[in-house]
Design a protein around this motif. Structure first.
Motif, PDB file in Angstrom:
ATOM      1  N   PRO A  21       0.824  -1.215   0.000  1.00  0.00           N
ATOM      2  CA  PRO A  21       0.000   0.000   0.000  1.00  0.00           C
ATOM      3  C   PRO A  21       0.855   1.261   0.000  1.00  0.00           C
ATOM      4  CG  PRO A  21       0.125  -0.907   2.212  1.00  0.00           C
ATOM      5  CD  PRO A  21       0.816  -1.899   1.303  1.00  0.00           C
ATOM      6  N   GLY A  22       0.194   2.359  -0.317  1.00  0.00           N
ATOM      7  CA  GLY A  22       0.861   3.662  -0.297  1.00  0.00           C
ATOM      8  C   GLY A  22       0.417   4.500  -1.480  1.00  0.00           C
ATOM      9  N   HIS A  23       0.660   4.021  -2.698  1.00  0.00           N
ATOM     10  CA  HIS A  23       0.118   4.692  -3.880  1.00  0.00           C
ATOM     11  C   HIS A  23      -1.397   4.624  -3.826  1.00  0.00           C
ATOM     12  CE1 HIS A  23      -0.278   6.039  -8.003  1.00  0.00           C
ATOM     13  NE2 HIS A  23      -0.902   4.919  -8.349  1.00  0.00           N
ATOM     14  N   ASN A  83      -0.583   7.113   0.963  1.00  0.00           N
ATOM     15  CA  ASN A  83       0.201   7.365   2.177  1.00  0.00           C
ATOM     16  C   ASN A  83       1.680   7.176   1.851  1.00  0.00           C
ATOM     17  OD1 ASN A  83       1.632   6.560   4.766  1.00  0.00           O
ATOM     18  ND2 ASN A  83      -0.378   7.123   5.586  1.00  0.00           N
ATOM     19  N   HIS A  84       2.425   8.260   1.919  1.00  0.00           N
ATOM     20  CA  HIS A  84       3.840   8.233   1.534  1.00  0.00           C
ATOM     21  C   HIS A  84       4.652   7.302   2.432  1.00  0.00           C
ATOM     22  CE1 HIS A  84       7.627   9.778  -0.097  1.00  0.00           C
ATOM     23  NE2 HIS A  84       8.057   9.845   1.142  1.00  0.00           N
ATOM     24  N   ARG A 115       2.988   8.126  -6.875  1.00  0.00           N
ATOM     25  CA  ARG A 115       2.366   9.275  -6.210  1.00  0.00           C
ATOM     26  C   ARG A 115       1.579   8.805  -4.993  1.00  0.00           C
ATOM     27  NH1 ARG A 115      -1.110  12.412 -10.660  1.00  0.00           N
ATOM     28  NH2 ARG A 115      -1.844  13.408  -8.726  1.00  0.00           N
ATOM     29  N   THR A 116       1.477   9.674  -4.015  1.00  0.00           N
ATOM     30  CA  THR A 116       0.694   9.327  -2.821  1.00  0.00           C
ATOM     31  C   THR A 116      -0.315  10.420  -2.464  1.00  0.00           C
ATOM     32  OG1 THR A 116       2.460  10.215  -1.400  1.00  0.00           O
ATOM     33  CG2 THR A 116       2.490   7.847  -1.855  1.00  0.00           C
ATOM     34  N   ASP A 117      -0.631  11.276  -3.444  1.00  0.00           N
ATOM     35  CA  ASP A 117      -1.568  12.372  -3.183  1.00  0.00           C
ATOM     36  C   ASP A 117      -2.996  12.034  -3.590  1.00  0.00           C
ATOM     37  OD1 ASP A 117      -0.781  12.332  -5.854  1.00  0.00           O
ATOM     38  OD2 ASP A 117      -0.939  14.495  -6.109  1.00  0.00           O
ATOM     39  N   GLY A 143       3.404  -2.413 -10.802  1.00  0.00           N
ATOM     40  CA  GLY A 143       2.416  -1.357 -10.953  1.00  0.00           C
ATOM     41  C   GLY A 143       3.023   0.007 -10.679  1.00  0.00           C
ATOM     42  N   ASP A 144       2.310   0.810  -9.895  1.00  0.00           N
ATOM     43  CA  ASP A 144       2.767   2.174  -9.615  1.00  0.00           C
ATOM     44  C   ASP A 144       3.422   2.320  -8.244  1.00  0.00           C
ATOM     45  OD1 ASP A 144       1.910   2.931 -12.081  1.00  0.00           O
ATOM     46  OD2 ASP A 144       0.147   4.034 -11.397  1.00  0.00           O
TER      47      ASP A 144
END
Length: 214
Positions: A130-132, A167-168, A160-162, A150-151
């Motif tokens: 998780p994160g992206h 969650n970065h 990206r995490t925005d 994936g990403d």
């Protein structure tokens, strides 16, 4: 295992066609669109599609999954159940980003970290990263030292995490604790851009290289 990377959609997302050389059975990873390109690659390589695999629920990675699964009569496996809220938004995502209309769907199998998926005589291990997005998964062939990430990770960058529920800190932790221990020699296919290796990213990636603080 043979792997063919097929850039699709205006986002040039890396859809992958992975073929078991012993059986010519195949899995398609992240068919976001341009299905005629994917189908052509399948036909040109004499492959028999056995399943669709999804890393996460963003439109450029999964908008074509249901149509392709119906065309070949195969199941969709992945991502993690925490991606349901993204897949449910596919109709809105497709309009927002100028994609052909995409319907929401329910994968035939949600995946958790520690599970595996099979096609032909090949096995891919599943890692929840998780994160992206919260339910992003990564598929890894320990036998062939190849990962479909994936990403989560790119050559020289990270996802990206925005986005909602991104969650970065979770992303950095997933890369360092889930991916790096698999070995520097693993070549990975990212969601966009060129392939790289975990070792190269550990040396040079400005976000997750060894010695770079989170």
């Amino acid at each position: 295992m043979k792997v063919f990377v097929i850039p699709v959609t205006p986002f040039q997302q890396n859809c992958s066609l992975a073929i078991c050389e012993a059986t010519q059975r195949a899995a398609i990873v992240d068919p976001g669109g341009d299905l005629e390109l994917i189908q052509r690659a399948v036909a040109e390589n004499g492959a028999t599609v056995e399943k669709i695999l999804l890393t996460h629920g963003h439109v450029d990675h999964c908008a074509g999954a249901k149509t392709l699964a119906t065309h070949y009569g195969v199941p969709i496996e992945g991502p993690h159940r925490d991606e349901k809220f993204w897949i449910d938004q596919l109709p809105d995502q497709s309009v927002r980003f100028g994609f052909p209309a995409a319907q929401a769907f329910e994968p035939d199998r949600w995946l958790d970290g520690g599970e595996s998926v099979q096609f032909g005589e090949e096995t891919l291990d599943v890692y929840h990263c998780p994160g992206h997005t919260p339910g992003h998964v990564v598929f890894v062939s320990a036998r062939h030292r190849v990962a479909f990430v994936g990403d989560v990770l790119f050559a020289g960058s990270i996802g990206r995490t925005d986005f909602p529920r991104g969650n970065h800190a979770d992303l950095i932790r997933a890369i360092r604790t889930q991916l790096w221990p698999l070995g520097d020699d693993i070549t990975f296919v990212p969601g966009h851009g060129p392939t790289s290796t975990f070792g190269e990213e550990r040396r040079t990636n400005p976000y997750v290289a060894d010695g770079v603080s989170a």
